[in-house]
Structures are given as structure tokens and as C-alpha cells.
Design a protein around this motif. Structure first.
Motif, short mmCIF file in Angstrom:
data_model
loop_
_atom_site.label_atom_id
_atom_site.label_comp_id
_atom_site.label_asym_id
_atom_site.label_seq_id
_atom_site.Cartn_x
_atom_site.Cartn_y
_atom_site.Cartn_z
N ALA A 123 0.90 -1.21 -0.10
CA ALA A 123 -0.21 0.04 0.16
C ALA A 123 0.85 1.38 -0.11
O ALA A 123 0.60 2.43 -0.64
CB ALA A 123 -0.81 -0.08 1.27
N ILE A 124 2.00 1.30 0.86
CA ILE A 124 2.80 2.36 0.56
C ILE A 124 3.48 2.66 -0.53
O ILE A 124 3.70 3.78 -0.96
CB ILE A 124 3.90 2.34 1.79
N LEU A 125 3.86 1.44 -1.23
CA LEU A 125 4.47 1.36 -2.61
C LEU A 125 3.44 2.18 -3.51
O LEU A 125 3.88 2.88 -4.47
CB LEU A 125 4.93 0.29 -3.10
N ILE A 126 2.07 1.85 -3.33
CA ILE A 126 1.14 2.38 -4.38
C ILE A 126 1.05 4.04 -4.31
O ILE A 126 1.16 4.88 -5.33
CB ILE A 126 -0.19 1.73 -4.27
N ILE A 127 1.19 4.46 -2.87
CA ILE A 127 1.21 5.96 -2.54
C ILE A 127 2.44 6.57 -3.21
O ILE A 127 2.41 7.60 -3.94
CB ILE A 127 1.06 6.18 -1.16
N PHE A 128 3.42 5.92 -3.09
CA PHE A 128 4.72 6.62 -3.75
C PHE A 128 4.68 6.47 -5.38
O PHE A 128 5.21 7.43 -5.77
CB PHE A 128 6.01 5.70 -3.15
N SER A 129 3.91 5.60 -5.86
CA SER A 129 4.09 5.43 -7.17
C SER A 129 3.30 6.70 -7.72
O SER A 129 3.79 7.12 -8.61
CB SER A 129 3.54 4.10 -7.71
N VAL A 130 2.09 6.62 -7.41
CA VAL A 130 1.29 7.75 -8.05
C VAL A 130 1.89 9.30 -7.69
O VAL A 130 1.79 9.94 -8.72
CB VAL A 130 -0.25 7.65 -7.36
N GLN A 131 2.40 9.26 -6.75
CA GLN A 131 3.20 10.54 -6.65
C GLN A 131 4.48 10.87 -7.24
O GLN A 131 4.37 12.04 -8.08
CB GLN A 131 3.68 10.81 -4.99
N THR A 132 5.18 9.71 -7.47
CA THR A 132 6.32 10.07 -8.18
C THR A 132 6.18 9.89 -9.71
O THR A 132 6.81 10.81 -10.57
CB THR A 132 7.46 8.90 -8.02
N VAL A 133 5.30 9.04 -10.08
CA VAL A 133 4.82 9.09 -11.61
C VAL A 133 4.34 10.12 -12.19
O VAL A 133 4.77 10.79 -13.22
CB VAL A 133 3.97 7.65 -11.65
N VAL A 134 3.37 10.70 -11.37
CA VAL A 134 2.81 12.24 -11.76
C VAL A 134 4.06 13.19 -11.94
O VAL A 134 3.95 13.93 -12.78
CB VAL A 134 1.63 12.64 -10.88
N TYR A 135 4.80 13.04 -11.07
CA TYR A 135 6.12 14.17 -10.98
C TYR A 135 6.78 13.97 -12.15
O TYR A 135 7.20 14.71 -12.83
CB TYR A 135 6.71 14.21 -9.60
N ASP A 136 7.10 12.64 -12.54
CA ASP A 136 8.10 12.18 -13.54
C ASP A 136 7.53 12.82 -14.94
O ASP A 136 8.10 13.16 -15.82
CB ASP A 136 8.63 10.89 -13.68
N LEU A 137 6.28 12.34 -15.09
CA LEU A 137 5.51 12.74 -16.32
C LEU A 137 5.15 14.04 -16.53
O LEU A 137 5.41 14.59 -17.71
CB LEU A 137 4.30 11.58 -16.51
N ILE A 138 4.86 14.89 -15.48
CA ILE A 138 4.67 16.30 -15.73
C ILE A 138 5.79 17.25 -15.55
O ILE A 138 6.09 17.82 -16.73
CB ILE A 138 3.47 16.73 -14.89
N GLU A 139 6.84 16.95 -15.00
CA GLU A 139 7.81 17.82 -14.74
C GLU A 139 8.94 17.39 -15.56
O GLU A 139 9.55 18.30 -16.29
CB GLU A 139 8.33 17.98 -13.23
N CYS A 147 10.02 -3.84 -6.39
CA CYS A 147 11.00 -3.56 -5.31
C CYS A 147 12.23 -2.49 -5.89
O CYS A 147 12.28 -1.67 -5.32
CB CYS A 147 11.82 -4.69 -4.72
N ILE A 148 12.36 -2.48 -7.15
CA ILE A 148 13.28 -1.72 -7.86
C ILE A 148 12.71 -0.52 -7.74
O ILE A 148 13.23 0.82 -7.62
CB ILE A 148 13.83 -2.36 -9.20
N PHE A 149 11.53 -0.25 -8.37
CA PHE A 149 10.67 0.83 -8.30
C PHE A 149 10.35 1.63 -7.00
O PHE A 149 10.65 2.83 -6.70
CB PHE A 149 9.37 0.50 -8.91
N TYR A 150 10.41 0.62 -5.91
CA TYR A 150 10.16 1.20 -4.74
C TYR A 150 11.44 2.08 -4.09
O TYR A 150 11.40 3.03 -3.62
CB TYR A 150 9.84 -0.22 -3.56
N ILE A 151 12.51 1.19 -4.42
CA ILE A 151 13.98 1.80 -3.82
C ILE A 151 14.08 3.30 -4.77
O ILE A 151 14.66 4.09 -4.09
CB ILE A 151 15.03 0.83 -4.24
N TYR A 152 13.80 3.22 -5.96
CA TYR A 152 13.94 4.41 -6.82
C TYR A 152 12.74 5.72 -6.09
O TYR A 152 13.34 6.63 -6.12
CB TYR A 152 13.39 3.93 -8.22
#
Length: 559
Positions: free
Chosen positions: A168-184, A341-346
Motif C-alpha cells: 500500500a505504501i508503494l502505491i502511494i509513492f508510485s502515484v506521487q512519483t509517476v505524476v511528478y516524472d511525467l509532468i515535470e 522493489c526496484i521501483f520502490y527503492i527508486y
């Protein structure tokens, strides 16, 4: 029957009197103890008088003489009751002790089996390259079919829930980071990864050179019976030259093509892994050739060597325990979790590391900012440790083991329950620990002629070599020499082996985890500061010394 009835009545009356005496203070409105005794005495006298009138004179006399034994029987019953209670307590205590000893014995036996080493059946192997017939007993790795620790624990619902929390924590990180990477930035995973084709090319070259060891070794084995010791020396010189070239050529390739940190990390880890496997193959089979062991003719073939190069172990054997079939669902599941896990560490680096250090300048080099940074890196640093452990030692190795039907999957033990650093080092990575124990510790101890008072030197040699190669991988990945890991591992970590916090296992385990949190915070903080200072700060000296001098210590902002 009248005697028994009289005895029961007397005992019941006396117990009733005792009960009233104990509860007298709780009820003042009830008759006093003296009154009760008076009434009981009157009743006894009336009953005795009535019975005396009906009974013969002999029975009356006998009943009167039984009143005194009634008191004796009551006291004896009380004594016997107390003795029974004491005996029961002693029996219960003895049972608890015996049960505890039996349980500890079972756990110790299971631990010895899981470790995979059995000194009682150790092979006698002579390592002398001279004509000496002296043979020394050493322990040999024993492979058995068994599951990984977390594979068994994850069958429990409570452990599954912890696993789901991390998801569940990974999902939160994923949404936040993916949006940042794609937009910025317009891209995904823009830092650390890259030049994947070069990584594959370098890896294939290293694998080919490792495979070439087998035909050269086999040629030496076949020519040796008809040759002199000159051929032995020639092969030894070739092997040393091969190890030196295998260490230098990939380093040159990494520097020449300037691979990103994570890509370099993959190449460096594979380089060390293949180097350890090549040494294990030569180290296990060279004594068999030197001592004309006929079993090598049946055991040594190319298919077994090729299987060993991909098997999740660093100890060469002619045979390994194998499972009956491949469960492809297990393979897909473990590979999927590895990618996650690789995405998680990233995401951890992107959210907690890079924002704090990417603008590193001289303002950060203060005690206040350093302390803040260390405490800020403790949690993400420890998360990287835990997720990296789960990704490599559980997911990746179990996926490889399943695809190769490799039976022995004890790649780690329950290091999280360790109460000292000695247990932590032994249980953290069984795969590497087996190699270090077999080819560094035992060989060094053998060179010291198995002198017990020199065992400490063998231990320190093992820690030193392990720390050097850990630091070597970090140096290649980050392109600078900053031996923080070496100091924490080979110096402070070794010192912590002798640190004890008493016999309280809970306190000792808490101390271990506190030390791990602090150590990971220091590692993540110092390496991040040095990495970004080399991006933001000017050169100190335009020479090789610049790689050796920590630029974060003398950093001034670029104009």
C-alpha cells in the motif's frame, strides 16, 4: 458405618468452624465463633447422648475414644494436602525445565541443519601442493532441499498483512512519483538507469571469460599425469593473471563508457559474483586433480559447470538437490516483486534523498545540518536495506532457484531476530557467508596451521576482504573513493561483535536495530553528500587525487 458417619460429621463441623473464623470480620451481624462452637458442642452432646442410649455400653465407650483420633485424622489430612501441593509444584517446575531444555535442543539441532555445515561428516582434504601427506579436517558445505525463511513465513496471515502494508505504501509513492516524472520531466525513472545495451555487452564478455575457465582447467587436468610440476606453475600463473584481468578490464569499460550509477552497480555485482564462482570451481577441483582423485573423472563436465554459473550458490559441487518440476507461477510472482522493489527503492531516493542533497553546497557542511541530515536519512536508508534484501536475497534468488529447480533455498536466516552483530553477519546473506567461510576463513586458518590462538586473524582477514569488495562496488558505482562503508563494516562493525548488552535478548535485539538505523542513516547521508558535491562543487585537484579527496569536506559553491 456409624464410625465413618461420626468421622465425617466431625470433620465437616470443624471445617465449618474454620470457615466462620476466617470470615468473622466480614459479617458482624452473624453469630460469633464462640456461639457457633457452643451450639455445635450442644448438638454434639445431644447426638452423642441419643446414640449412647440406643447403643450398647461397649459401642458407647468405643465412640468416646474415637473423638481424639478424629482430630489426628483431620491434622493428617491437612499435612497430606500440603505435601501434595508441594509435590505438584515441584513436578510442574521440573516438567517446565525439561520441556524448555528439549525445545532448545530441538531449535539448536534445526539451526545446525539449516546452516548447511556438518563438521562431524567433514571431508578430509589435503590442501598441500607439496608431497606432504598431512590432512586437516575442515567443514564442507552440505546442500539439502529446503525453503527460504520468508517463503514459509508469508504463508501466515499476520506476515501477509505486513507485506500488504508495504504494498500500500508503494502505491502511494508510485502515484506521487509517476505524476511528478511525467509532468515535470516527461520521462519515467530518469536517474540512475541507462545504457542498457552496454550493460548486456559487458556482462556477456565477463560470462564468456568465466566459461573459458573450464576448458583450460580440463586441459591442465588431462595433461598433468604426463607432465612435470612446470605445468602446475604455468596454470597457477595463468589463473592469477586471469583474476587480475577480470578485475581490471570491466573497470576500464565502465570508466570508458561512463555508465550511470545503477547500471554500473549491476555490472560490478555481476563481476564479483562471477569472480567468486570461478574461484570456487578452481578451488574445489584443483585439490582433486593434485591428489589424483578418480571421482573427478565422473563428476567434472561442462554441463555441470554451466549449471553452477547460473545456480543461486557460490559453492561448487558436482551435484545439487533438485526439485521435481518448475512452478512458473512462483517464477512470475518473484520476478514481478523484484521489479516492484526496484521501483520502490527508486521512489525512496527520489522522495527522500535527492530533494535534500541535489543542491548541496558549503552551507550543508555544518554539524547542525549533518545531524539533521543523518536523522532524516535513517528511515529511508533502513527501508532501502530491507527492500534491497527482499528483492535480491528473496525474490531474485528464489526465482533463479525455481527456474533451475535448485532445491536448497536457504539464502538467508532470521537475521532480524539476531541479538548481536555476530549472528547478524552470519544470517544476513548465507550465500556470500558460505563462500567467505569456506575459501577465506578456512583457508586462512589452514595457512595458520589451525592454531586456535590465531583464529582471530582468520576472522579479521575475512572481514577485511569482505569490506574491501563491498567498498569496491560502491567506488565503481559512484566514481569516488569515500570509505564510509569500509569503516562502518570492517572497523566499527567488527568491534560491535564484542559488544553485549547482557542476557536480555529483547534489549540486545533493540540495540542491534538502533545501530542498524544509525548506520544506514550515516551511509545514506555521507554518500549522498559526496555524490552531489561532485556535481555542484569545483575540482580540488585536476588529477587522480581528486577521486581520493572527499569534495564534500572542502566544497565551495560554483559561481
Amino acid at each position: 458405618m456409624e464410625d465413618i458417619g461420626s468421622l465425617g460429621t466431625s470433620v465437616r463441623q470443624r471445617l465449618t468452624c474454620k470457615e466462620f473464623e476466617e470470615n468473622d470480620s466480614l459479617s458482624a451481624s452473624k453469630p460469633s465463633t464462640n456461639e457457633l462452637r457452643s451450639e455445635d458442642s450442644t448438638e454434639d452432646e445431644h447426638s452423642t447422648s441419643t446414640l449412647a442410649q440406643e447403643a450398647s455400653p461397649m459401642e458407647s465407650s468405643h465412640r468416646q475414644h474415637r473423638q481424639t483420633p478424629d482430630l489426628f485424622v483431620t491434622s493428617r489430612l491437612n499435612v497430606i494436602s500440603k505435601e501434595v501441593n508441594v509435590a505438584y509444584g515441584q513436578l510442574q517446575e521440573k516438567f517446565s525445565i525439561e520441556y524448555r531444555n528439549l525445545l532448545e535442543s530441538a531449535i539448536n539441532s534445526a539451526s545446525r541443519i539449516q546452516t548447511g555445515y556438518d563438521s562431524s561428516v567433514a571431508d578430509r582434504v589435503s590442501f598441500s601442493f607439496s608431497s606432504s601427506k598431512t590432512e586437516d579436517r575442515i567443514t564442507k558445505k552440505r546442500f539439502t532441499t529446503r525453503e527460504s525463511v520468508l517463503t514459509e513465513l508469508l504463508r501466515t496471515n499476520h506476515i501477509k498483512t505486513v507485506h500488504n502494508i508495504f504494498a500500500a505504501i508503494l502505491i502511494i509513492f508510485s502515484v506521487q512519483t509517476v505524476v511528478y516524472d511525467l509532468i515535470e520531466q516527461g520521462s519515467l525513472i530518469s536517474w540512475g538507469f541507462g545504457k542498457f545495451s552496454l550493460v548486456i555487452s559487458i556482462w556477456l564478455c565477463m560470462l564468456t571469460s568465466t566459461i573459458s575457465i573450464f576448458p583450460i582447467f580440463n586441459m591442465w587436468r588431462q595433461l598433468r599425469p604426463s607432465s612435470t610440476k612446470l605445468l602446475d606453475r604455468a596454470f597457477l600463473l595463468f589463473y592469477i593473471a586471469y583474476l587480475a584481468a577480470f578485475l581490471c578490464v570491466p573497470v576500464w569499460a565502465l570508466a570508458e563508457y561512463d555508465l550511470p550509477p545503477v547500471s554500473t552497480l549491476v555490472v560490478a555485482i555481476e563481476q564479483v559474483r562471477l569472480l567468486m564462482k570461478a574461484h570456487s570451481f578452481v578451488r574445489e577441483n584443483a585439490p582433486r586433480v593434485l591428489h589424483a582423485d578418480k571421482t573427478i573423472d565422473d563428476g567434472l563436465n561442462f554441463s555441470r559447470y554451466l549449471y553452477f554459473l547460473f545456480a543461486p550458490t557460490l559453492i561448487y559441487k558436482d551435484e545439487y538437490p533438485r526439485t521435481s518440476a518448475i512452478n512458473w507461477n512462483t517464477v512470475v510472482y518473484n520476478v514481478s516483486e523484484l521489479v516492484i522493489c526496484i521501483f520502490y527503492i527508486y521512489y525512496i531516493f527520489v522522495r527522500f534523498c535527492i530533494p535534500n542533497f541535489h543542491n548541496f553546497n558549503s552551507d550543508h557542511v555544518t554539524i547542525k545540518m549533518f545531524v539533521y541530515s543523518v536523522f532524516g536519512c535513517m528511515m529511508p536508508g533502513t527501508l532501502v536495506l530491507l527492500i534491497g534484501f527482499y528483492a535480491i536475497l528473496h525474490c531474485w534468488l528464489n526465482a533463479c532457484a525455481e527456474m533451475l529447480r535448485f532445491g536448497d533455498r536457504l539464502f538467508y536466516k532470521d537475521w532480524w531476530n539476531s541479538v548481536n552483530f555476530s549472528g547478524y553477519y552470519r544470517n544476513w546473506n548465507i550465500v556470500v557467508h558460505d563462500w567467505l567461510f569456506t575459501y577465506i576463513y578456512q583457508d586462512t586458518y589452514m595457512l595458520l596451521k589451525f592454531q586456535k590462538h590465531m583464529r582471530w586473524l582468520a576472522m579479521y582477514t575475512t572481514f577485511f576482504i569482505s569490506a574491501v569488495f563491498h567498498e569496491y562496488i560502491i567506488i565503481l558505482a559512484f566514481r569516488f573513493v569515500y570509505p564510509v562503508l569500509f569503516v562502518l563494516f570492517a572497523i566499527i562493525g567488527v568491534g560491535f561483535i564484542y559488544v553485549t548488552t547482557g542476557h536480555n535478548k529483547r534489549t540486545s535485539n533493540i540495540f542491534l536495530w538502533v545501530a542498524l538505523f544509525i548506520g544506514n542513516g550515516i551511509l545514506m547521508c555521507l554518500y549522498s553528500m559526496e555524490y552531489f558535491s561532485r556535481r555542484n562543487c569545483p575540482l580540488i585537484k585536476d588529477s587522480f587525487l581528486d577521486y581520493m579527496i572527499p569534495r564534500s569536506w572542502f566544497c565551495t559553491p560554483n559561481e
